[in-house]
Design an enzyme around this catalytic site. Structure first.
Site, short mmCIF file in Angstrom:
data_model
loop_
_atom_site.label_atom_id
_atom_site.label_comp_id
_atom_site.label_asym_id
_atom_site.label_seq_id
_atom_site.Cartn_x
_atom_site.Cartn_y
_atom_site.Cartn_z
N ASN A 244 43.18 -50.92 27.82
CA ASN A 244 42.57 -52.24 27.62
C ASN A 244 41.17 -52.11 27.01
OD1 ASN A 244 44.74 -53.56 28.77
ND2 ASN A 244 43.80 -53.69 30.81
N GLU A 367 47.27 -47.45 20.38
CA GLU A 367 46.82 -48.40 21.42
C GLU A 367 47.73 -49.62 21.50
OE1 GLU A 367 44.73 -47.00 23.06
OE2 GLU A 367 43.43 -45.83 21.77
P1 TGC Z 1 55.32 -51.46 33.41
O1 TGC Z 1 55.79 -50.09 33.18
O2 TGC Z 1 56.26 -52.36 34.06
O3 TGC Z 1 53.94 -51.60 34.21
C1 TGC Z 1 53.37 -50.53 34.71
C2 TGC Z 1 52.14 -50.96 35.47
O4 TGC Z 1 51.08 -51.11 34.54
C3 TGC Z 1 50.53 -52.41 34.64
N1 TGC Z 1 50.10 -52.81 33.32
C4 TGC Z 1 48.82 -52.96 33.01
N2 TGC Z 1 47.71 -52.82 33.75
C5 TGC Z 1 46.54 -53.03 33.13
N3 TGC Z 1 46.45 -53.37 31.83
C6 TGC Z 1 47.55 -53.51 31.06
N4 TGC Z 1 47.43 -53.82 29.78
C7 TGC Z 1 48.80 -53.30 31.65
N5 TGC Z 1 50.07 -53.33 31.19
C8 TGC Z 1 50.86 -53.04 32.23
C9 TGC Z 1 51.65 -53.25 35.21
O5 TGC Z 1 51.14 -54.40 35.83
C10 TGC Z 1 52.24 -52.28 36.19
O6 TGC Z 1 51.37 -52.22 37.31
P2 TGC Z 1 51.95 -51.90 38.76
O7 TGC Z 1 50.74 -51.85 39.64
O8 TGC Z 1 52.88 -53.05 39.08
O9 TGC Z 1 52.68 -50.60 38.67
O10 TGC Z 1 54.89 -51.84 32.06
P3 TGC Z 1 54.85 -53.26 31.48
O11 TGC Z 1 56.26 -53.81 31.42
O12 TGC Z 1 53.83 -54.09 32.17
O13 TGC Z 1 54.37 -52.88 30.04
C11 TGC Z 1 55.28 -52.56 29.05
C12 TGC Z 1 54.46 -52.31 27.80
C13 TGC Z 1 55.41 -52.03 26.66
C14 TGC Z 1 53.61 -53.53 27.49
C15 TGC Z 1 53.54 -51.09 28.05
O14 TGC Z 1 54.34 -49.98 28.30
C16 TGC Z 1 52.63 -50.80 26.88
O15 TGC Z 1 51.54 -51.36 26.77
N6 TGC Z 1 53.05 -49.91 25.98
C17 TGC Z 1 52.20 -49.45 24.87
C18 TGC Z 1 51.50 -48.21 25.29
C19 TGC Z 1 50.47 -47.80 24.29
O16 TGC Z 1 49.61 -48.57 23.89
N7 TGC Z 1 50.54 -46.53 23.90
C20 TGC Z 1 49.64 -45.98 22.90
C21 TGC Z 1 48.52 -45.21 23.55
S1 TGC Z 1 47.45 -44.61 22.35
C22 TGC Z 1 47.34 -43.01 22.78
O17 TGC Z 1 47.81 -42.54 23.74
C23 TGC Z 1 46.49 -42.20 21.96
S2 TGC Z 1 44.94 -42.36 22.59
C24 TGC Z 1 44.02 -42.48 21.20
C25 TGC Z 1 43.69 -41.13 20.72
O18 TGC Z 1 43.75 -40.18 21.47
O19 TGC Z 1 43.32 -41.02 19.53
#
Ligand code: TGC
Length: 388
Positions: A244, A367
């Site tokens: 975030n 991200e």
């Molecule tokens: P889900 O697996 O069901 O939820 C898991 C838990 O995470 C919570 N959550 C969040 N909390 C805070 N902020 C957010 N934006 C959140 N999104 C989800 C959620 O409430 C749950 O919490 P808990 O306590 O119940 O376990 O996941 P979801 O269905 O909510 O989300 C699915 C999805 C597709 C939106 C999520 O997986 C996602 O955002 N995917 C994209 C991941 C992403 O952005 N990856 C790229 C990372 S970039 C990188 O790694 C490189 S870093 C940069 C660099 O090094 O150059």
């Protein structure tokens, strides 16, 4: 019209405090003096200018929004403005500040023990130590829940095994924030990169972010003590809450790249003569410039709105998705339109536009891709998740 006058005349300058304007001015000066003179050659040479890291630290830009020891404790809008100015020079340097401050340092700040914070945050803020954030894996960055990296207990130690990909700065980093599955869900670990079994290799062949370093990481039975675990992080909400922070910086940063494209387009439109007059005197070019300006201004006002919400503690992940999706999408559209105004010269490195365009393709994907943020919004609107 210069970039500075764009922001003064049409944008948000008058909505900022003196302190915020001062952060922006400092970042603009740094970008102008230290990044712009070398960035085209660094991009060409695939060179990450390591010596700038300590200089960024000396400016106070690293982890500047954190309240911890050694960090500047600046507001969210100030941080956004710094991202904006750095990315107006090159997305790679804004990315560095994001990975260091919003991902690695923010993970330690949010979830670290007092000892972990004291050991890592002050030197990272000074740019003496570099951190990376190892979440994404080769088989799909969009679904961290499917991660295969595992950490298992062995006596008092943790032993971590897995592979990560697209990890910014990992080959240069001193510490990696590694996210791994355990018998008790996802946990984060601080892994010094000198730990046996940790290796990072820069990914070659990139046509984007060439003045920056992204890596493959291998964790081969990496053994760390129990004290390496981030005690406050439980489950995927840990890494997501750091994402975030980084996504918020992108909302501002991408508009910086857009501003640079708009600025060179205006300069070209008023000086390039075709058919006996400046191309900017034609209605088609003016329409392009006007549309670019409209999207730039909308993007900046959205960024400021999200920044004020963040400062009030009211910014939600869904709102961040609106901003990340909009800023990068519109910045790319502005870069593409700028290229048409520059004509054939627009594909050369005499202008920054193709570099911004290529960089923004990475920003669009990391991200959270456009598609993921679209589906986050779809879920918010309908209550129905359509990720799979
Ligand atoms: P889900 O697996 O069901 O939820 C898991 C838990 O995470 C919570 N959550 C969040 N909390 C805070 N902020 C957010 N934006 C959140 N999104 C989800 C959620 O409430 C749950 O919490 P808990 O306590 O119940 O376990 O996941 P979801 O269905 O909510 O989300 C699915 C999805 C597709 C939106 C999520 O997986 C996602 O955002 N995917 C994209 C991941 C992403 O952005 N990856 C790229 C990372 S970039 C990188 O790694 C490189 S870093 C940069 C660099 O090094 O150059």
């Amino acid at each position: 019209m210069t970039a500075s006058s764009l922001d003064e005349a049409f944008s948000i300058d008058h909505l900022l405090s003196d302190e915020e304007r001062s952060w922006a001015a400092k970042a603009r000066a740094f970008a102008t003096e230290r990044i712009r003179p070398v960035i085209e050659q660094d991009f060409e040479d695939k060179h990450f200018r390591r010596e700038l890291v300590a200089e960024l630290g000396a400016q106070g830009f690293l982890g500047m929004h954190l309240k911890d020891e050694g960090c500047a404790g600046a507001g969210a809008v100030s941080y956004g403005l710094v991202c904006h100015e750095l990315e107006a020079a090159d997305s790679g340097w804004r990315t560095f500040v994001s990975v260091q401050g919003s991902l690695a340092m923010s993970a330690i700040s949010k979830f670290g023990s007092d000892e972990q914070k004291a050991e890592w945050l002050p030197p990272m803020a000074r740019g003496e130590r570099i951190g990376c954030f190892a979440l994404t894996e080769p088989d799909g960055g969009s679904d961290p829940a499917a991660m295969t990296t595992r950490a298992r207990r062995d006596g008092d130690d943790w032993v971590i095994t897995g592979v990560k990909r697209w990890i910014g700065l990992a080959a240069l980093a001193d510490v990696a924030v590694v996210w791994a599955g355990t018998d008790d869900g996802v946990r984060g670990f601080l892994v010094p990169t000198t730990t046996p079994g940790f290796s990072a290799t820069a990914i070659d062949g990139k046509l984007s972010m060439r003045a920056s370093v992204q890596c493959d990481v291998v964790l081969d039975e990496v053994r760390v003590p129990a004290s390496a675990q981030l005690p406050g992080a439980r489950g995927l909400s840990g890494p997501f809450s750091c994402l975030n922070e980084a996504r918020y910086g992108i909302v501002w940063g991408a508009m910086g790249a857009a501003r640079d494209c708009l600025e060179v387009s205006i300069a070209r439109a008023t000086t390039r003569q075709v058919f006996g007059r400046p191309i900017g005197a034609t209605q088609l070019i003016q329409e392009k410039l006007a549309n670019m300006l409209v999207e730039y201004e909308k993007g900046m006002l959205l960024a400021l709105h999200l920044g004020r919400l963040k400062e009030a503690g009211r910014l939600t992940p869904t709102q961040i998705s609106v901003g990340k999706l909009n800023s990068v999408r519109e910045a790319l559209a502005i870069a593409r339109e700028a290229r048409t105004i520059l004509g054939g010269d627009g594909i050369t490195n005499a202008f920054p536009v193709m570099r911004h365009m290529a960089n923004l393709e990475s920003v669009r994907t990391y991200e959270g891709t456009d598609e993921i943020h679209t589906l986050v919004l779809g879920r918010a609107l309908t209550g129905l998740a359509a990720f799979a």
